[in-house]
Design an enzyme around this catalytic site. Sequence first.
Site, short mmCIF file in Angstrom:
data_model
loop_
_atom_site.label_atom_id
_atom_site.label_comp_id
_atom_site.label_asym_id
_atom_site.label_seq_id
_atom_site.Cartn_x
_atom_site.Cartn_y
_atom_site.Cartn_z
N TYR A 120 24.49 50.85 -25.36
CA TYR A 120 25.71 50.06 -25.36
C TYR A 120 25.60 48.99 -26.46
O TYR A 120 24.54 48.39 -26.65
CB TYR A 120 25.85 49.40 -23.98
CG TYR A 120 27.13 48.65 -23.82
CD1 TYR A 120 28.34 49.30 -23.72
CD2 TYR A 120 27.14 47.26 -23.76
CE1 TYR A 120 29.52 48.61 -23.58
CE2 TYR A 120 28.32 46.56 -23.62
CZ TYR A 120 29.50 47.23 -23.53
OH TYR A 120 30.68 46.54 -23.39
N ARG A 151 26.19 30.04 -5.90
CA ARG A 151 25.42 30.59 -7.04
C ARG A 151 24.13 31.22 -6.54
O ARG A 151 23.56 32.10 -7.18
CB ARG A 151 25.16 29.52 -8.11
CG ARG A 151 24.32 30.06 -9.29
CD ARG A 151 24.48 29.28 -10.59
NE ARG A 151 24.49 27.86 -10.41
CZ ARG A 151 23.42 27.10 -10.12
NH1 ARG A 151 22.23 27.67 -9.99
NH2 ARG A 151 23.53 25.81 -9.94
N LYS A 164 33.06 49.42 -14.65
CA LYS A 164 33.47 50.79 -14.94
C LYS A 164 33.71 51.56 -13.63
O LYS A 164 34.61 51.21 -12.89
CB LYS A 164 32.42 51.46 -15.83
CG LYS A 164 31.92 50.55 -16.98
CD LYS A 164 32.97 50.20 -18.02
CE LYS A 164 32.60 49.05 -18.94
NZ LYS A 164 31.36 49.19 -19.67
N ASP A 211 20.21 52.17 -17.45
CA ASP A 211 21.62 51.80 -17.36
C ASP A 211 22.35 53.03 -16.81
O ASP A 211 22.49 54.04 -17.50
CB ASP A 211 22.13 51.41 -18.75
CG ASP A 211 23.59 50.95 -18.73
OD1 ASP A 211 24.35 51.40 -17.85
OD2 ASP A 211 23.97 50.16 -19.62
#
Length: 396
Positions: free
Chosen positions: A112, A59, A209, A184
């Site tokens: 978004y 992590r 994407k 973004d």
Amino acid sequence: MNNTNKRMETIVIHHGYDVGWHFGSLSVPIFQTSTFTFATAEQGEARFAGREDGYIYSRLANPTVRVLEEKMARLEGGEAALAFSSGMAAVSAVLFALTKANDHIICSQGVYGCTFGLLQLLKKKYHVSHDFCAMETEEEIRRLIRPETVCIYVETPINPTMKLIDLQMVVKVAKEHGITVVVDNTFCSPYLQRPLELGCDIVVHSATKYIGGHGDVIAGIAVGKKEWMEEIAKTTQKDIGGVLSPFAAWLLLRGLKTLPVRMDRHCDNAEKIAKRLKAHPLVERVNYPADSDSRDYPIYRKQMKRGGGLISFEVKGTKRDAQRFLNHLQLIQIAVSLGDTETLIQHPATMTHSVVPEEARIKMGISDQLIRLSVGLEAWEDIWDDLEQAFCLLAR
Ligand SMILES: *Cc1c(COP(=O)(O)O)cnc(C)c1O
């Protein structure tokens, strides 16, 4: 390998990894491990204290994920990058790290859908307020700046209207007030647009994407100054914990190798489809950044290399006609997401932006007839044939 002068096509393949590290393995190994052992208790102490470099727990950091982060930092022209389990994990880690109660965010008019949702959550639960702004002029942005404004959050091209925002203009205003600019960059990928080189501070990606490119992984990336990425790594990333798995990182590394090749083909195909859509009698309007008739064309010329693979268009008629059009398609798949090898189509008003209240949605320019097309890598003639036969059935 010294690749400081290499071009992007080479960087996506070679940067951040040396085959000499792991038995000459050409492909980056997948370090599928949760934890890393210490030789001695003292070594464990030194690693936790930050006196010794080395891995502790996946992590916090993982070697496969690290290669991806190195590569993304280099591609965006940033000092450091962090990988996350989704684009929204990246967006939320960045916004939670940048804000505290009573701070204020200025956001592009149109984002978004889940970023819109996150801003509502920040407001409701943590008193971090926001204003939306079309960002067409400096004045418009200046009017919204308050002493508590800490961040300007920009999407360009804006999903799904494909409107562009002049990043250099935003940076100019932000710098006057010491405000952090977050972009973004999902729709462009670093191959088409590099906001950090234009003076922006942090880039976020839904790597789901174009970075992955094959529709098989959910992932996010943030890139920026080392100082900020370290801060995010040891606070919101570590303690909220939306980290990327080693296998997902490997899929992205594999996808990245072909990013420039894929992006050029996405652009070639989209240019041809956009031109034909524009000429079609059943299409009201087409939004594509590289269209020289578009209002934002001068901004496109300043900051984008090519137009990208996304087109949105309005069909003549009603919401029902937009839905009927989608139902007539055979090759093109009805699905949200974008940037995949397959051409995907969706209806923002009832899908990606259905969480946005109608009034705000219309203000964002998302009508009931608007359709978003993510042009894939199939032969463009086949993509067009499918669209054309669906128009024919719609006209009946
Ligand atoms: C998909 C997307 C996101 C969210 O990313 P996930 O990987 O789905 O969490 C954020 N911004 C844009 C522009 C997107 O297209």
